[in-house]
Design an enzyme around this catalytic site. Structure first.
Site, short mmCIF file in Angstrom:
data_model
loop_
_atom_site.label_atom_id
_atom_site.label_comp_id
_atom_site.label_asym_id
_atom_site.label_seq_id
_atom_site.Cartn_x
_atom_site.Cartn_y
_atom_site.Cartn_z
CG LEU A 103 -2.09 -0.94 1.25
CD1 LEU A 103 -1.66 -2.37 1.56
CD2 LEU A 103 -3.12 -0.49 2.27
NE ARG A 111 -14.32 1.41 -0.03
CZ ARG A 111 -15.40 0.78 -0.55
NH1 ARG A 111 -15.30 -0.47 -0.94
NH2 ARG A 111 -16.55 1.41 -0.64
CG LEU A 112 -6.83 -0.21 2.81
CD1 LEU A 112 -6.00 0.67 3.74
CD2 LEU A 112 -7.19 -1.51 3.53
CG HIS A 113 -5.96 1.53 -3.32
ND1 HIS A 113 -6.51 2.69 -2.82
CD2 HIS A 113 -4.82 1.90 -3.94
CE1 HIS A 113 -5.73 3.71 -3.12
NE2 HIS A 113 -4.69 3.26 -3.80
CG MET A 114 -2.28 -5.10 -1.46
SD MET A 114 -2.51 -6.70 -0.66
CE MET A 114 -3.27 -7.60 -1.97
#
Ligand code: AMP
Ligand code: ZN
Length: 197
Positions: A103, A111-114
């Site tokens: 990340l 939005r949290l994103h990997m």
């Protein structure tokens, strides 16, 4: 598990995306042409501006805003996201494909994103120092180290803005051999040599 080409996604994002560019990932999460796979907990999409030959993003359906919002309760979800991504890469079966899963310390998109990004960085979308340093310095935080930090300390260390800015301004260095390059075209030419080996 649903695969690319599926007509629908299992669950729609919790928040309705607005038209602002920073909400683009939420729109792509609902766009079948962008979805690589999905299940009841996450969606993997193509990165619209891939910075390498293989570049995907994994997002949870749950509306986690950022690293700061992560707690121990998210561990099963994070482990699942990482497992799905590693399984997907294994299935790609590309010989000697080096990939990192992580990340950005200070993301630009909601939005949290990997990121799931192959280490060739062979892409016309990778255009400047900021891009480079966001994937090759400590600005890129391995998903596994986030998981370990939650397991060991119960929280994730978040860099302040000044630290993020200085990481993005660091000298250009090859991520394979560490050699410093004086400008971006030279760096691109240099890393090409590693990709042919
Ligand atoms: P970050 O800096 O971690 O927020 O990275 C955001 C990533 O999203 C970048 O790698 C972009 O290329 C990618 N991106 C931007 N807009 C979209 C979009 N609408 N759909 C898919 N990926 C996108
Ligand atoms: Zn090198």
């Amino acid at each position: 598990m649903k695969r690319a080409g599926c007509a629908s996604v299992a669950t729609l994002p919790a928040k309705r995306p607005t038209g602002h560019w920073s909400q683009g990932l939420l729109q792509s999460m609902s766009d079948p042409s962008m979805i690589v796979m999905s299940d009841d907990r996450m969606v993997m999409i193509r990165d619209k501006y891939p910075k390498a030959r293989h570049h995907y993003l994994v997002l949870p359906h749950t509306d986690i805003s950022s690293l700061k919002a992560l707690s121990v309760s998210h561990l099963p979800l994070l482990k699942h996201m990482l497992q799905v991504a590693t399984d997907f890469v294994t299935e790609l079966a590309v010989h000697k494909l080096a990939v990192r899963y992580g990340l950005h310390a200070q993301p630009s998109m909601a939005r949290l994103h990997m990121h799931v990004v192959s280490q060739d960085f062979d892409s016309g979308c990778l255009k400047h120092k900021k891009h480079w340093n966001s994937f090759t310095t400590e600005f890129f935080i391995d998903a596994q180290s986030i998981i370990s930090s939650l397991e060991e300390k119960g929280s994730v260390e978040v860099f302040d803005k000044a630290t993020c800015d200085s990481l993005l301004k660091m000298p250009l260095r090859c991520h394979v051999c560490g050699e410093e390059q004086s400008n971006f075209p030279k760096l691109k030419a240099h890393t090409k040599q590693h990709n042919t080996k």
